[in-house]
Design an enzyme around this catalytic site. Structure first.
Site, short mmCIF file in Angstrom:
data_model
loop_
_atom_site.label_atom_id
_atom_site.label_comp_id
_atom_site.label_asym_id
_atom_site.label_seq_id
_atom_site.Cartn_x
_atom_site.Cartn_y
_atom_site.Cartn_z
N GLY A 268 -43.61 30.65 72.49
CA GLY A 268 -42.50 31.59 72.50
C GLY A 268 -42.79 32.75 73.43
O GLY A 268 -42.56 33.91 73.09
N HIS A 269 -43.30 32.42 74.62
CA HIS A 269 -43.61 33.44 75.62
C HIS A 269 -43.75 32.80 76.99
O HIS A 269 -43.70 31.58 77.13
CB HIS A 269 -44.91 34.17 75.25
N ALA A 270 -43.91 33.64 77.99
CA ALA A 270 -44.21 33.21 79.36
C ALA A 270 -45.37 34.06 79.85
O ALA A 270 -45.70 35.09 79.26
CB ALA A 270 -42.99 33.41 80.25
#
Length: 133
Positions: free
Chosen positions: A49-51
């Site tokens: 749930g991130h980059a």
């Protein structure tokens, strides 16, 4: 490489058990600076749930299976199902991802191009969408 891509790693078949290996730069398009793994993920949970702004990554399902959902530049998502230890998903910098649908005893190996840097993470989806524009 500038977009997510499924990589197939070498397989050495042997009646005593098979072997797969990685070498840089032949199979890994970056110098590995960090390795971590995810395991014992409870049913129904999601990881990621991130980059990352600069980090490139390869994710391998060493055991079991799970899905990696990535966000494409047009706002749609694409799902990659990882369930073979001789495939890895290459994720270039700037790729939003999360992992879901973990099987029992799933083990995910993550190879990273950078050491852990909290400031490299984008954890908010709206902030990510602004970053990509």
């Amino acid at each position: 490489m500038d977009k997510p891509k499924l990589l197939e790693f070498p397989k050495i078949f042997d009646p005593r058990g098979n072997l797969t290996f990685l070498q840089s730069p032949q199979q890994v398009p970056f110098v590995i600076k960090r390795v971590f793994w995810t395991y014992d993920v409870p049913g129904g949970e999601m990881r990621g749930g991130h980059a990352y702004k600069t980090q490139q990554e390869i994710i391998v399902a060493l055991s079991g299976s799970f899905d990696v959902q990535i966000m494409l530049s047009n706002g749609y998502t694409q799902k990659f199902s990882l369930n073979r230890s001789y495939y890895g998903l290459y994720l270039p910098a700037g790729t939003w991802r999360h992992m879901e649908n973990f099987s029992t005893n799933a083990l995910g190996l993550h190879l990273s191009s950078t050491e852990y840097l909290e400031q490299d993470y984008i954890r908010d989806l709206d902030q990510y969408l602004n970053y990509k524009q």
